[in-house]
Every structure is written in C-alpha cells, then in structure tokens.
Design a protein around this motif. Structure first.
Motif, short mmCIF file in Angstrom:
data_model
loop_
_atom_site.label_atom_id
_atom_site.label_comp_id
_atom_site.label_asym_id
_atom_site.label_seq_id
_atom_site.Cartn_x
_atom_site.Cartn_y
_atom_site.Cartn_z
N ASN A 1 0.84 -1.24 -0.15
CA ASN A 1 -0.05 0.05 0.09
C ASN A 1 0.96 1.48 -0.11
O ASN A 1 0.54 2.20 -0.66
CB ASN A 1 -0.92 0.01 1.17
CG ASN A 1 -1.96 -1.09 1.09
OD1 ASN A 1 -1.76 -2.30 0.90
ND2 ASN A 1 -3.17 -0.66 1.36
N VAL A 2 1.92 1.19 0.89
CA VAL A 2 2.92 2.43 0.83
C VAL A 2 3.28 2.65 -0.57
O VAL A 2 3.42 3.73 -1.05
CB VAL A 2 3.98 2.07 1.98
CG1 VAL A 2 4.92 3.27 1.56
CG2 VAL A 2 3.33 2.08 3.29
N ALA A 3 3.70 1.57 -1.33
CA ALA A 3 4.48 1.82 -2.48
C ALA A 3 3.45 2.13 -3.29
O ALA A 3 3.66 3.27 -4.39
CB ALA A 3 4.84 0.20 -2.91
N THR A 4 2.03 1.82 -3.55
CA THR A 4 1.11 2.08 -4.62
C THR A 4 0.84 3.46 -4.29
O THR A 4 0.68 4.34 -5.17
CB THR A 4 -0.17 1.44 -4.45
OG1 THR A 4 0.24 -0.19 -4.51
CG2 THR A 4 -1.15 1.76 -5.32
N ILE A 5 0.76 4.25 -2.86
CA ILE A 5 0.30 5.41 -2.56
C ILE A 5 1.41 6.37 -3.06
O ILE A 5 1.17 7.42 -3.67
CB ILE A 5 -0.11 5.53 -1.25
CG1 ILE A 5 -1.64 4.73 -1.15
CG2 ILE A 5 -0.55 7.19 -0.93
CD1 ILE A 5 -2.04 4.62 0.35
N TRP A 6 2.66 5.96 -2.40
CA TRP A 6 3.81 6.72 -3.01
C TRP A 6 3.85 6.91 -4.43
O TRP A 6 4.24 7.97 -5.08
CB TRP A 6 4.98 6.44 -2.30
CG TRP A 6 6.09 7.57 -2.51
CD1 TRP A 6 6.23 8.68 -1.93
CD2 TRP A 6 7.12 7.49 -3.34
NE1 TRP A 6 7.33 9.37 -2.18
CE2 TRP A 6 7.80 8.58 -3.18
CE3 TRP A 6 7.76 6.52 -4.25
CZ2 TRP A 6 8.94 8.94 -3.95
CZ3 TRP A 6 8.76 6.94 -5.04
CH2 TRP A 6 9.40 8.18 -4.91
N ALA A 7 3.74 5.91 -5.20
CA ALA A 7 3.80 6.02 -6.79
C ALA A 7 2.87 6.71 -7.27
O ALA A 7 3.12 7.56 -8.16
CB ALA A 7 3.76 4.48 -7.12
N ALA A 8 1.43 6.95 -6.67
CA ALA A 8 0.60 7.85 -7.20
C ALA A 8 1.00 9.31 -6.96
O ALA A 8 0.95 10.23 -7.62
CB ALA A 8 -0.53 7.44 -6.50
#
Length: 318
Positions: free
Chosen positions: A174-181
């Motif tokens: 989740n951290v990865a996905t949100i930071w990628a956004a």
C-alpha cells in the motif's frame, strides 16, 4: 480479449518459457563481472526527525542500474528481505543484471523506533499505538527520505532513478502504491525532472482498506494506472486477500490491454500471480516452492532493464 484464466496462464508461461534463460541470453555483459560491494547499513532522517534504518546494496552497473526499494509489511522490518535484496544485487548467474537495492525500516518498525521531538528529546515510536496519520506519514515523510537518498545516488551515477521499481508486501504494498501515485502526480519543473520515476510495482498481498493507507484514491491517479508496469502476487486460498488483490488488479486491467501472443514479452506489463496457499506477504517471496525470484527477475528484465529510460542528472541538493 484474453480471459482472466488465460491472462494468469500467460504470466506463468512467461516465467516458464522465457524466464531466466531469456534474460541471460539477452543480457549485456558490462558491469556483471565486477566485484559486488558489501551491503551498507545507513540512517535516513525524515523531515519530521524520525531516524530510519536502511540497508543499501550498491549495484555494479553504475548509472544503468535499476533501483529497487523493498518495503516491508506491518510489524516486520527490512531484515525479512535480506536474501531477496542480496539476490537482486548479486544474482547467482553473473550474466544477469545487478540492481541497486534499498531496504528500509518504516517508522516504528525494525530499527526505526526513535525520533526527536520539538524540545530536542528522543521519543520512542510504537506501531501498536499508530493512528491513521502515522501510517500516512510513512508516505509523506519516510518515502520522501528514500527518494532524497535515491536522487543523491542517481546524481553520483550509481543508479538510474528514472527506472525505479518498488516491491512492497502487505502494508508495504500500500505504501508503494500510494507513493507511486504521489510520484506520478508531481508537477513538471522547468529546470529539472521531478516525479514520474516509478516505472514498476511488485505488490505482494496488497490490502484494500489498510488503516491510514487505503488504495482507492491512489488508484484514481490516471498516470499511475496507465503508465506503470505492475506485478500482483497473493495467496489465493485466503478469500479476503484474494478479493483485495483482485480489486487492485481490476483497477489496472482496464488500462493494460493484452498484447498479441507473439508480443507478450515485449509489451505485456500487467501480471497476476495467485498462488495456491493461504500464506501472504513476504512469506510468498521467501518460500522456494513459488519461485517468485525467477518471476521478479523476468519482470524486471522485460519492463525495466531492457527499456531505454534515459538517465537524467537531477542537479539538486536537498
């Protein structure tokens, strides 16, 4: 249109048919026979004065190196990735790419349990007492400290941040996905490149409604869901984990049409790996039965190493 069952089959077919043999046969030789540096334990300090423990595995490929950030699950730490990080930095076959790997303990985890408050006193961070804002700060502060470190290494020609991959498990997915956004939403600057660095995500057991880190808003970022190559891994015998992973997959699927079968290796950029187990998160990467290292190697080779994402000096000291 290829059915979902066939879609999963193609992903497995890529590993079985192309797998490491293709990666090896197509590999360039520069940098692969160089001596691999020992991992370096470092400390990253966030803007809110949390000291993050991290380990940097420097590549032998210089500014051609694909950088990979490993992001752990809730109540785990970076040590869970020791073997994976070393395998990505120093593959057993010298003809494979050496990647620049950074594993980090997010706040409250591993060795990242202290911060300096406004009075200069050291305080202890306990993840069991986290509120939603504390999870949000993992993205807002922890990942920005990671980005700053990678920019510095990019400008010292140790890696190419323009080929960035994030590998996250559970909460870390989740951290990865949100930071990628966040990365893809960054506005362009006239003087230097800013954002749009994350080109690939490996999401292991993502959690649809993780406290403080819900995915619904991140997956509305149009460039993220269109431009980033994605691999989603989960244990399919846990119904909740399966539903969460499929929710994430469905948000990407509409923007990643299946290529013709003879162009799968070159063009396919969305992969789903439902593994026949109740295990989730880092256990799926560690368990040798699932051969996930081979799958990840093939994904990285096809989607990053073989792509011509230009190295760009950022020319910035932050």
């Amino acid at each position: 249109m290829i059915s979902r069952g066939k879609l999963v089959g193609i992903g497995l077919y890529l590993v079985a048919t192309f797998g490491l043999s293709v990666a090896i046969s197509n590999a360039q030789t520069r940098g692969r026979n160089a001596r691999v540096p020992e991992p370096e334990d470092i400390v990253l300090t966030t803007k809110d004065n949390v000291r993050l423990g991290a380990t940097y595995y420097r590549s032998t490929m210089g500014k051609e190196a694909v950088p990979i950030v490993l992001i752990h699950d809730y109540k785990e730490g970076r040590t869970v990735f020791n073997a994976l990080a070393r395998a990505l930095q120093a593959p057993s076959d010298s003809r494979l790419d050496s990647h620049a790997v950074l594993s980090v303990d997010l706040r409250g985890h591993g060795t990242s349990t202290s911060a300096i408050d406004q009075t200069g006193q050291t305080i202890t961070i306990d993840p069991a007492r986290f509120k939603p804002v504390d999870f949000e700060d993992m993205v807002r502060f922890d990942m920005e400290a990671v980005r700053k470190f990678l920019v510095e290494k990019n400008d010292s020609q140790e890696l190419n941040i323009n080929k960035l991959c994030l590998i996250g498990t559970g909460m870390g997915a989740n951290v990865a996905t949100i930071w990628a956004a966040v990365d893809w939403a960054a506005p362009p600057l006239a003087q230097r490149k800013q954002g749009q660095d994350v080109k690939a995500l490996v999401l292991v057991s993502p959690i649809w409604r993780q406290k403080g880190l819900p995915l619904v808003n991140a997956l509305k970022q149009p460039d993220l869901v269109k431009e980033v190559s994605v691999m989603i891994i989960y244990g399919s015998e846990n119904s909740r984990a399966k539903q969460d992973a499929e929710n994430v997959f469905n948000n990407f699927e509409r923007y990643h049409p299946d290529p013709p079968i003879d162009q799968v290796r070159e063009l396919k950029d969305l992969f789903e790996y439902p593994l026949p187990t109740t295990l989730q998160g880092s256990k799926l990467l560690i368990d040798p039965r699932f051969k996930m290292l081979a799958a990840i190697d093939s994904f990285l080779k096809a989607r990053l190493s073989d792509k011509s994402y230009k190295w760009i000096s950022r020319g910035v000291n932050e």
